[in-house]
Design a protein around this motif. Structure first.
Motif, PDB file in Angstrom:
ATOM      1  N   ASP A  36       0.742  -0.818  -0.485  1.00  0.00           N
ATOM      2  CA  ASP A  36       0.028  -0.411   0.300  1.00  0.00           C
ATOM      3  C   ASP A  36       0.723   1.410   0.284  1.00  0.00           C
ATOM      4  O   ASP A  36       0.493   1.984  -0.151  1.00  0.00           O
ATOM      5  CB  ASP A  36      -0.700   0.481   1.400  1.00  0.00           C
ATOM      6  N   VAL A  55      -0.923   3.885  -1.514  1.00  0.00           N
ATOM      7  CA  VAL A  55      -2.065   4.190  -2.692  1.00  0.00           C
ATOM      8  C   VAL A  55      -3.573   3.789  -1.467  1.00  0.00           C
ATOM      9  O   VAL A  55      -3.614   3.762  -0.831  1.00  0.00           O
ATOM     10  CB  VAL A  55      -2.476   1.828  -3.256  1.00  0.00           C
ATOM     11  N   ARG A  58      -8.144   1.092  -4.331  1.00  0.00           N
ATOM     12  CA  ARG A  58      -7.687   0.121  -5.655  1.00  0.00           C
ATOM     13  C   ARG A  58      -9.396  -0.487  -5.914  1.00  0.00           C
ATOM     14  O   ARG A  58      -9.723  -1.243  -4.687  1.00  0.00           O
ATOM     15  CB  ARG A  58      -7.011  -1.461  -4.827  1.00  0.00           C
ATOM     16  N   THR A  63      -6.962   3.034 -10.171  1.00  0.00           N
ATOM     17  CA  THR A  63      -5.727   2.847  -8.628  1.00  0.00           C
ATOM     18  C   THR A  63      -6.097   4.259  -8.446  1.00  0.00           C
ATOM     19  O   THR A  63      -5.188   5.083  -9.697  1.00  0.00           O
ATOM     20  CB  THR A  63      -4.826   2.216  -8.690  1.00  0.00           C
ATOM     21  N   ARG A  84      -5.634   9.763 -10.499  1.00  0.00           N
ATOM     22  CA  ARG A  84      -5.714   8.266 -10.551  1.00  0.00           C
ATOM     23  C   ARG A  84      -5.466   7.435 -11.817  1.00  0.00           C
ATOM     24  O   ARG A  84      -5.657   8.435 -13.139  1.00  0.00           O
ATOM     25  CB  ARG A  84      -7.269   8.898 -10.101  1.00  0.00           C
TER      26      ARG A  84
END
Length: 108
Positions: A36, A55, A58, A63, A84
């Motif tokens: 992550d 992140v 997801r 993502t 994005r």
């Protein structure tokens, strides 16, 4: 008094930029894998700094990642960029861009 020309969106240039952004981020995403977050050392010997990649969301086709430059230069505040990535279209676009300097100015 001169009249301003009306803004016109160059859709082709915008899509080209989104494709290039995706291609630039893809190696970082592959290095990130299923994690992550990760830190990436960037820069050079005179001005080393760390890019923190995290992140936020997801899904199978998209993502959302946040990129934060931890030490752009000693004298500049860290900046944050939320992007994005659209994997099916192979596009990436900026969702948010802020910097501590902008945030500080806005809070005055």
């Amino acid at each position: 008094m001169s009249r301003r020309e009306r803004y016109r969106l160059d859709f082709r240039a915008l899509m080209t930029q989104c494709e290039e952004n995706y291609a630039r981020l893809l190696p970082l995403m592959k290095a990130l894998g299923e994690r992550d977050s990760m830190a990436v050392d960037v820069g050079h010997d005179l001005h080393p700094h760390t890019l923190q990649m995290r992140v936020l969301e997801r899904s199978p086709y998209t993502t959302t990642v946040r990129l934060e430059d931890q030490e752009l230069l000693e004298t500049l505040p860290a900046s944050r960029l939320t992007v994005r990535m659209y994997h099916d279209a192979r596009l990436a676009r900026s969702e948010e861009h802020t910097s501590e300097l902008q945030s500080h100015a806005a809070s005055r």
